[in-house]
Design a protein around this motif. Structure first.
Motif, PDB file in Angstrom:
ATOM      1  N   ASP A 125      49.344  35.895  49.863  1.00  0.00           N
ATOM      2  CA  ASP A 125      49.144  37.329  49.690  1.00  0.00           C
ATOM      3  C   ASP A 125      48.237  37.865  50.784  1.00  0.00           C
ATOM      4  O   ASP A 125      47.463  37.129  51.413  1.00  0.00           O
ATOM      5  CB  ASP A 125      48.498  37.611  48.330  1.00  0.00           C
ATOM      6  CG  ASP A 125      49.442  37.322  47.175  1.00  0.00           C
ATOM      7  OD1 ASP A 125      50.663  37.388  47.388  1.00  0.00           O
ATOM      8  OD2 ASP A 125      48.932  37.019  46.080  1.00  0.00           O
ATOM      9  N   ASN A 188      41.560  40.835  44.333  1.00  0.00           N
ATOM     10  CA  ASN A 188      41.975  39.610  43.682  1.00  0.00           C
ATOM     11  C   ASN A 188      40.755  38.845  43.200  1.00  0.00           C
ATOM     12  O   ASN A 188      39.790  38.682  43.937  1.00  0.00           O
ATOM     13  CB  ASN A 188      42.776  38.754  44.682  1.00  0.00           C
ATOM     14  CG  ASN A 188      43.426  37.567  44.020  1.00  0.00           C
ATOM     15  OD1 ASN A 188      42.744  36.630  43.603  1.00  0.00           O
ATOM     16  ND2 ASN A 188      44.743  37.587  43.947  1.00  0.00           N
ATOM     17  N   THR A 214      48.208  45.947  37.471  1.00  0.00           N
ATOM     18  CA  THR A 214      48.521  44.553  37.796  1.00  0.00           C
ATOM     19  C   THR A 214      49.996  44.332  37.524  1.00  0.00           C
ATOM     20  O   THR A 214      50.669  45.150  36.904  1.00  0.00           O
ATOM     21  CB  THR A 214      47.710  43.581  36.922  1.00  0.00           C
ATOM     22  OG1 THR A 214      48.010  43.819  35.542  1.00  0.00           O
ATOM     23  CG2 THR A 214      46.220  43.741  37.150  1.00  0.00           C
ATOM     24  N   SER A 215      50.491  43.196  38.004  1.00  0.00           N
ATOM     25  CA  SER A 215      51.830  42.794  37.603  1.00  0.00           C
ATOM     26  C   SER A 215      51.753  42.268  36.177  1.00  0.00           C
ATOM     27  O   SER A 215      50.722  41.748  35.752  1.00  0.00           O
ATOM     28  CB  SER A 215      52.365  41.712  38.536  1.00  0.00           C
ATOM     29  OG  SER A 215      51.500  40.587  38.540  1.00  0.00           O
ATOM     30  N   ASN A 217      52.672  39.796  33.104  1.00  0.00           N
ATOM     31  CA  ASN A 217      53.230  38.473  32.791  1.00  0.00           C
ATOM     32  C   ASN A 217      53.291  38.230  31.282  1.00  0.00           C
ATOM     33  O   ASN A 217      53.350  37.096  30.825  1.00  0.00           O
ATOM     34  CB  ASN A 217      52.420  37.367  33.485  1.00  0.00           C
ATOM     35  CG  ASN A 217      51.021  37.231  32.894  1.00  0.00           C
ATOM     36  OD1 ASN A 217      50.636  37.990  31.997  1.00  0.00           O
ATOM     37  ND2 ASN A 217      50.262  36.274  33.389  1.00  0.00           N
ATOM     38  N   ASP A 273      46.490  36.898  40.196  1.00  0.00           N
ATOM     39  CA  ASP A 273      47.369  37.978  40.623  1.00  0.00           C
ATOM     40  C   ASP A 273      46.561  39.101  41.275  1.00  0.00           C
ATOM     41  O   ASP A 273      45.448  39.403  40.860  1.00  0.00           O
ATOM     42  CB  ASP A 273      48.128  38.551  39.429  1.00  0.00           C
ATOM     43  CG  ASP A 273      49.167  37.572  38.896  1.00  0.00           C
ATOM     44  OD1 ASP A 273      49.309  36.498  39.504  1.00  0.00           O
ATOM     45  OD2 ASP A 273      49.805  37.881  37.875  1.00  0.00           O
TER      46      ASP A 273
END
Length: 612
Positions: A125, A188, A214-215, A217, A273
Motif C-alpha cells: 500500500d 494505517n 475503512t474497507s 470485512n 487495513d
C-alpha cells in the motif's frame, strides 16, 4: 515500534568464501563462485552498506542463503507517498518466502510485509512518509528461495499528489501530521503499538465532525479508537470504529478557535487495513453558533448573547455545558430548548439557571419526545447569569439547540425578590409579569399611593384547567400586617380582590404558592382610585353647613335602628368621619357642629385644631 533486530553477522560471507576456497583446493577442478544478480553490490547486507537506489527504478537481487539480507537505501527530498512492488517467479506455494521491511534512518521499523510464493507481483500500500532517508530490507521468511526478485520503489512527492496520506512517524502530538479541515487523509495502524496523530488549526470557532472510512470485512468488533484532544492533549471526546461499518461520521463537537489533535489507535484488536479520516468543519456564524468545548465549568463558560441561539451537545454522561448571559439592564428572559425526537418519553436533559456565583435559581427537565420546550418568562435584575445543560436521568448525544429571548420593556418581577427588604418596586395601574419558578419561591412587590385611595389587586394567569388553589397573594402594611388576602385557583384566570382603603404611603404585595405550585407566568395589577372629598362636606355640595350635620345625624339614626338604605358611604362617609376612625358617630357630629359654629363666630379654625 520495534527496531529491526535481525542483522547478518559481518563474518557470514567471509566464512562462506573460506569454505568455498577449501573445497576448491581439494577439488580436481575449480567450481564457479556464485555471482550476485546485476543491480546488487553483493555487500548490501546491512543498512550501513546498503545499496543506494533511485526511486521509480527497478533493481534486482536474490537471497543466496536463508541468512542472506539485501538492504537498499532511498533518500526523499520532501514528504510524499512511498510504495514498493516486489516481483518474483511464481513458486505455486502459498507459504511465505520473503520478508520486506521498511525502516527509517534510525533503523526503526515503519512497515513490514511477508511475501508468499503464489503470485508474481506483490505491491505494498501507499505509505505516507516524511522527507529523509529510508531503507528497504529483503530477507528470508519462513522458507528460503534463491529465485531472483525485482524491487521497484515508487515515490510521489506531496507537491505532485492530490491524495493525502499519513506521514510516519507521527506517534505523538509533537510529531503530529498537520492536516486541513474538510480534506481526506489516509492512514494505517501497522501494529498494536502504532499511534497516529494529526493536528488541526481552527481559525474560527465552529463545529467539527470526524468522518472515518475503512474497507468492510464484516467484522463488527472495534478495531479503531479515535480521540479528539485539545492543544494540551486533554481528551474532548472519543469514538470506536468496527470493520463492518464502511463509513461513519461521528457526532459533531463545538470547538473554540485554536489547535486540536486527532489520535487514532487500536485497542485490543488491530487491523492493518488503510483508513481514511476527514475532519469536517463548519464555522460559527451570526445566524448559527455552536457550543465551544471545553465549557465544563463556570470559568470556561461560552458567551451566550441575548436573543440568540446555540447548538450544543452533551458528548458523554459526565459532560456539562456552561453558557454565560450578561444582562446590562433588568429584563424578562425566556429559554427555548429543542432537539430531534428520540422516541423515549423519559428525561434526558436537565438545564438550569444560576446567579453569578453559581447558585441555582431555577431548573427544568426535558424528555426525549418533547422536541420543543419553552420556559416561562423570568424577570431578572441586571448582572451575569449562567445557563447550565447536563444529562438528566438518562443520557443521549443528540444535538440540542437552545435559544433565549430577552426584553427590558414593560414591568416585571426581577429576581431575587424573596423578602420584603428586596421587594420589587412597581407602579400602580400597570400590569407586572411575575413567576413562581419553584415551590418555595416567594415574590414581594412594593407600591406607593400618594393620596388616600381605594385599592384592589387584579391577578391574571393562563388557564391551568385545574380548580385547585395554586397561588395566594396578600396586601401588607409596612409592618407586614395583612390588610387583605386572596387565593387563586388554576382555572380562575382573572381574579380581583376586595377593595381596601389605604392612606398615603408605601405598601407591599406578597405572592406565594399554595399547597400546589405552578411556574406559569402571572400578571399582577394594583388598582388604586384616589378618594377625593372635603372633610365635613358630607353631602358633597361644596360647603360645610347645617345640611351636612343633618345628613350625618340621619345616617347615624338609620344605622342605630338597623336600616342599611341611604347610609353615607364612599367619599361621603369619609367626609363625615371627622376623626377618621372608620366609624360615623356622635363624636363626628360634635366635631362638625363645633367647626361650623367657630367659622360662624369668625374664629380661625381648622380640623387639626378641632380634632385633638
Amino acid at each position: 515500534r520495534k527496531g529491526l533486530r535481525k542483522m547478518k553477522q559481518s563474518s557470514k560471507k567471509l566464512l562462506a568464501l573460506m569454505t568455498a576456497g577449501m573445497l576448491c583446493a581439494g577439488s580436481l577442478g575449480a567450481l564457479p563462485a556464485f555471482a550476485e544478480t546485476e543491480g546488487e553490490t553483493g555487500e548490501n547486507d546491512t543498512i550501513e552498506t546498503a545499496e543506494a537506489i533511485d526511486v521509480n527504478t527497478e533493481v534486482t537481487g536474490n537471497l543466496s542463503s536463508d541468512n542472506d539480507v539485501d538492504c537498499y537505501k532511498v533518500t526523499l527530498q520532501e514528504d510524499g507517498t512511498l510504495s514498493a512492488t516486489f516481483t518474483r517467479p511464481s513458486l505455486n506455494d502459498y507459504r511465505s518466502f520473503w520478508t520486506l521491511k521498511l525502516v527509517n534512518e534510525n533503523n526503526t521499523l515503519v512497515q513490514e510485509w511477508d511475501i508468499d510464493g503464489e503470485g508474481t507481483a506483490y505491491r505494498t500500500d501507499n505509505e505516507g512518509i516524511k522527507a529523509g532517508t529510508y531503507y528497504y530490507i529483503v530477507s528470508t521468511a519462513s522458507l528460503h528461495s534463491k529465485e531472483t526478485y525485482t524491487l521497484n520503489v515508487t515515490y510521489t512527492p506531496v507537491s505532485e499528489t492530490t491524495t493525502y496520506y499519513e506521514a510516519e512517524f507521527n506517534n505523538d502530538a509533537e510529531s503530529a501530521n498537520p492536516i486541513s479541515v474538510n480534506t481526506p487523509y489516509s492512514g494505517n495502524i501497522r501494529n498494536d503499538n502504532d499511534v497516529d496523530y494529526y493536528s488541526i488549526n481552527l481559525d474560527n470557532p465552529g463545529s467539527l465532525a470526524i468522518q472515518f472510512s475503512t474497507s468492510s470485512n464484516e467484522d463488527n468488533r472495534d478495531f479503531w479508537d479515535i480521540y479528539l484532544l485539545d492543544e494540551n492533549e486533554n481528551q474532548i471526546d472519543s469514538w470506536k470504529k468496527s470493520a463492518d461499518n464502511l463509513k461513519v461520521t461521528f457526532k459533531s463537537i463545538g470547538l473554540r478557535s485554536g489547535k486540536y489533535y486527532i489520535k487514532v489507535t487500536s485497542d485490543s484488536l488491530s487491523l492493518k487495513d488503510t483508513y481514511t479520516i476527514q475532519a469536517n468543519f463548519t464555522p460559527s456564524t451570526d445566524e448559527k453558533k455552536f457550543e465551544e468545548e471545553h465549557n465544563d465549568e463556570l470559568s470556561a463558560a461560552n458567551t451566550f448573547a441575548l436573543n440568540s441561539s446555540i447548538t450544543g451537545n452533551i458528548h458523554d454522561d459526565k459532560d456539562i455545558d456552561y453558557y454565560a448571559l450578561n444582562l446590562e439592564q433588568d429584563g424578562l428572559i425566556q429559554f427555548n430548548f429543542k432537539h430531534t425526537d428520540i422516541e423515549d418519553s423519559r428525561d434526558f436533559w436537565n438545564y438550569f439557571l444560576t446567579d453569578a456565583e453559581g447558585n441555582k435559581i431555577c431548573d427544568w427537565e426535558i424528555s426525549g419526545t418533547t422536541t420543543n420546550q419553552k420556559t416561562s418568562k423570568m424577570g431578572l435584575q441586571k448582572g451575569t447569569y449562567y445557563l447550565v445543560v447536563k444529562s438528566a436521568f438518562l443520557y443521549n448525544d443528540v444535538d440540542y439547540i437552545i435559544s433565549n429571548t430577552f426584553s427590558s420593556d414593560g414591568v416585571f418581577e426581577a429576581e431575587s425578590n424573596d423578602t420584603i427588604e428586596t421587594a420589587n418596586k412597581i407602579p400602580v395601574a400597570t400590569a407586572c409579569v411575575g413567576n413562581l419558578y419553584k415551590n418555595n419561591d416567594v415574590d414581594y412587590y412594593s407600591f406607593t399611593v400618594d393620596k388616600t385611595s381605594e385599592v384592589s389587586i387584579s391577578f391574571n394567569h393562563v388557564d391551568l384547567e385545574d380548580n385547585r388553589t395554586f397561588w395566594n397573594f396578600s396586601l401588607l402594611s409596612g409592618d407586614e400586617n395583612a390588610l387583605l388576602k386572596q387565593s387563586v385557583n388554576g382555572d380562575k384566570t382573572n381574579v380581583k380582590s376586595d377593595t381596601v382603603k389605604l392612606e398615603k404611603g408605601t405598601y407591599f404585595i406578597k405572592v406565594a404558592s399554595s399547597y400546589l405550585s405552578s411556574d406559569a407566568n402571572y400578571t399582577l395589577t394594583v388598582n388604586a382610585k384616589e378618594i377625593t372629598y372635603t372633610k365635613g362636606d358630607a353631602n358633597a355640595d361644596g360647603s360645610i353647613d347645617s345640611t351636612d350635620v343633618f345628613e350625618m345625624m340621619y345616617s347615624c339614626a338609620k344605622k342605630a335602628v338597623g336600616r342599611t338604605d341611604d347610609l353615607l358611604e364612599g367619599e361621603n362617609f369619609l367626609a363625615a368621619d371627622i376623626d377618621e376612625n372608620g366609624t360615623l358617630d356622635s363624636t363626628d357630629i360634635f366635631y362638625e357642629m363645633l367647626y361650623i359654629a367657630s367659622k360662624g363666630a369668625g374664629v380661625p379654625v381648622d380640623w387639626d385644631s378641632i380634632v385633638k
